[in-house]
Design an enzyme around this catalytic site. Structure first.
Site, PDB file in Angstrom:
ATOM      1  N   GLY A  40      -5.069   9.562   0.148  1.00  0.00           N
ATOM      2  CA  GLY A  40      -6.003   9.417  -0.953  1.00  0.00           C
ATOM      3  C   GLY A  40      -5.193   9.023  -2.170  1.00  0.00           C
ATOM      4  O   GLY A  40      -4.038   9.420  -2.298  1.00  0.00           O
TER       5      GLY A  40
ATOM      6  N   ARG B 262      -7.935  26.353  -3.289  1.00  0.00           N
ATOM      7  CA  ARG B 262      -8.155  25.002  -3.778  1.00  0.00           C
ATOM      8  C   ARG B 262      -9.591  24.603  -3.441  1.00  0.00           C
ATOM      9  O   ARG B 262      -9.978  24.580  -2.274  1.00  0.00           O
ATOM     10  CB  ARG B 262      -7.191  24.008  -3.130  1.00  0.00           C
TER      11      ARG B 262
ATOM     12  N   GLU C  36       6.023   9.152  -4.151  1.00  0.00           N
ATOM     13  CA  GLU C  36       7.311   9.846  -4.203  1.00  0.00           C
ATOM     14  C   GLU C  36       8.366   9.221  -3.298  1.00  0.00           C
ATOM     15  O   GLU C  36       9.571   9.400  -3.541  1.00  0.00           O
ATOM     16  CB  GLU C  36       7.125  11.312  -3.805  1.00  0.00           C
ATOM     17  N   ASN C  37       7.929   8.511  -2.258  1.00  0.00           N
ATOM     18  CA  ASN C  37       8.881   8.117  -1.217  1.00  0.00           C
ATOM     19  C   ASN C  37       9.008   6.630  -0.938  1.00  0.00           C
ATOM     20  O   ASN C  37      10.012   6.201  -0.370  1.00  0.00           O
ATOM     21  CB  ASN C  37       8.509   8.824   0.097  1.00  0.00           C
TER      22      ASN C  37
ATOM     23  N   ARG D  36       3.748   3.803   5.880  1.00  0.00           N
ATOM     24  CA  ARG D  36       5.023   3.543   6.555  1.00  0.00           C
ATOM     25  C   ARG D  36       4.850   2.513   7.669  1.00  0.00           C
ATOM     26  O   ARG D  36       5.686   1.614   7.842  1.00  0.00           O
ATOM     27  CB  ARG D  36       5.582   4.853   7.106  1.00  0.00           C
TER      28      ARG D  36
ATOM     29  N   ILE E 103       3.170   8.640  -0.925  1.00  0.00           N
ATOM     30  CA  ILE E 103       3.631   7.257  -1.065  1.00  0.00           C
ATOM     31  C   ILE E 103       4.383   7.081  -2.377  1.00  0.00           C
ATOM     32  O   ILE E 103       5.461   6.492  -2.427  1.00  0.00           O
ATOM     33  CB  ILE E 103       2.442   6.279  -0.991  1.00  0.00           C
TER      34      ILE E 103
ATOM     35  N   ASP F  78     -10.207  20.771  -8.196  1.00  0.00           N
ATOM     36  CA  ASP F  78      -9.617  19.432  -8.331  1.00  0.00           C
ATOM     37  C   ASP F  78     -10.215  18.655  -9.499  1.00  0.00           C
ATOM     38  O   ASP F  78      -9.564  17.786 -10.076  1.00  0.00           O
ATOM     39  CB  ASP F  78      -9.855  18.625  -7.048  1.00  0.00           C
TER      40      ASP F  78
ATOM     41  N   LEU G 116      -0.301   8.531  -5.287  1.00  0.00           N
ATOM     42  CA  LEU G 116      -0.485   7.641  -4.139  1.00  0.00           C
ATOM     43  C   LEU G 116      -0.185   8.386  -2.851  1.00  0.00           C
ATOM     44  O   LEU G 116       0.953   8.788  -2.599  1.00  0.00           O
ATOM     45  CB  LEU G 116       0.440   6.423  -4.248  1.00  0.00           C
ATOM     46  N   GLY G 117      -1.218   8.583  -2.053  1.00  0.00           N
ATOM     47  CA  GLY G 117      -1.082   9.174  -0.736  1.00  0.00           C
ATOM     48  C   GLY G 117      -2.150   8.562   0.141  1.00  0.00           C
ATOM     49  O   GLY G 117      -2.621   7.452  -0.126  1.00  0.00           O
TER      50      GLY G 117
END
Length: 397
Positions: A211, A90, A332-333, A283, A330, A147, A208-209
């Site tokens: 980054g 990557r 996904e969860n 979280r 974020i 990327d 969404l994470g």
């Protein structure tokens, strides 16, 4: 072993993520992390068949090389030697040079190094990982997956900055975009979910994470994205500010801040952390918000509002919309964050499927809302960038 596996390597400035990926199923049969490189407590850990192992990496330098050297022994010990057919790396920034996955040779490695001005934290580390892997696995073909590559289909109107053209022609200043491998993967999976050819599908992908970025995808191609010349622009993130009036930089410099202080603040002390004054972790923001923390509540509101603004604005890049895709840690969860973003998009007619939204977490995908007005859905698709890297590496064998 009859399966074809790809060793996927993501080399950071002080870390090395790795995984052995089944190129057909996308499953990670081995995954691990080397971290704290350059420090006395450098270490390497991996997970195989549910068991986690951790070892120390001795010495104070060449930790990337040592870690990849240990990978040789580890893959031999676990019986993957004959099954691994390629190594996929990557690489964060391919500039305008690399528009797709390429087989690595010395010329490619030097080109990646030459783009280090565009990604000073990432590309040099990526090249170090490549050189170490080529030395450790000389008989295996190796590939670079960028990327930025997916976004090379953006039209000029999307990637051109409203600045003097010399800044582009002389210095390459333009929108490049990142998270391309993730946006590519989830858009293909989303097309399958709605049973429509990707070449005829239009999505807004929301990664969404820590980054975060949004991508407008028209007929399967990226046509706009929120990250720009660097991963600092666009959405508010864990510690990054996102879009900001550039005049603020001049203002802070005149106030006596050093260039390093300014960019350290914008990259590492902003976002969730800066607004909440508490934490960069979503979280932790949600937990503090439940306890009435004003800073956490404001951070939640700013973040979700800005995501919704970007999603709505990207309708201008599309002729029609098939779906909004949530992905990343974020996306996904986090049920509350997805719910608030959709609430901010109520003008588009999205109605939440409460059961679907509650069920699409912790690795589960699903449709979480529908808009009869747009004839579109909102969905959750867990990303799998390593699978894309494995697939694209095998395709070039």
């Amino acid at each position: 072993m009859n399966n074809e596996y790809v060793l996927v390597i993501n080399s950071g400035s002080s870390s090395l993520k790795f995984a052995v990926i089944d190129s057909v199923s996308g499953d990670a049969v081995l995954s691990g992390l080397g971290e704290c490189f350059g420090l006395e407590d450098a270490r390497m850990s991996w997970k195989y068949q549910g068991q986690k192992t951790e070892i120390a990496i001795e010495g104070n330098e060449n930790h990337h090389k040592i870690a990849i050297g240990k990978l040789v022994g580890l893959t031999e010990e676990l019986g993957f030697t004959d099954g691994i057919v390629a190594i996929g790396h990557r690489i964060v920034h391919g500039g305008e040079k690399f528009t797709k996955t390429v087989r690595i040779n010395e010329e490619v490695t030097k080109e990646i190094e030459s783009l280090s001005d565009l990604a000073p934290l990432h590309n040099p580390a990526g090249a170090i990982g490549i050189r170490a892997a080529v030395e450790a696995f000389p008989s295996l073909p190796q590939f670079a997956v960028f990327d930025t590559a997916f976004h090379q289909t953006m039209p000029k109107r999307a990637y051109t900055g409203a600045i003097a053209k010399e800044l582009y022609t002389d210095f390459g200043v333009r929108r490049y975009g990142f998270h391309g491998t993730s946006h590519y993967f989830v858009s293909r999976e989303a097309a399958k979910m709605i049973n429509k050819p990707i070449e005829e599908s239009n999505f807004i992908s929301v990664h969404l994470g820590n980054g975060a970025s949004v991508c407008a995808i028209k007929d399967g191609n990226s046509v706009d994205t929120s990250m720009g010349f660097t991963p600092l622009s666009g959405l508010m993130m864990g510690t990054r500010c996102g879009d900001l009036d550039p005049g603020i930089i001049e203002y802070l410099l005149k106030k006596g801040w050093s260039q390093e202080q300014v960019f350290n603040s914008l990259n590492k002390e902003s976002g969730f952390l800066g607004v909440s004054g508490l934490t960069s972790d979503a979280r932790g923001i949600l937990e503090a918000m439940e306890e009435g923390h004003e800073g956490a509540t404001l951070a939640f509101q700013v973040f979700t509002y800005r995501v919704a603004k970007y999603v709505a604005s990207y309708l201008a890049a599309l002729d029609s919309l098939d779906g909004i895709i949530f992905t990343g840690g974020i996306g996904e969860n986090s049920l509350p964050i997805r719910r608030e973003i959709l609430s901010n998009l109520k003008i588009l007619g999205f109605v939440e499927d409460v059961a679907g939204n509650e069920g699409a977490r912790f690795g589960a995908d699903g449709i979480i809302a529908k808009s009869e007005m747009l004839n579109a859905v909102a969905m959750v698709i867990p990303t799998n960038e390593e699978f894309v890297i494995a697939q694209q590496s095998v395709e070039l064998l």
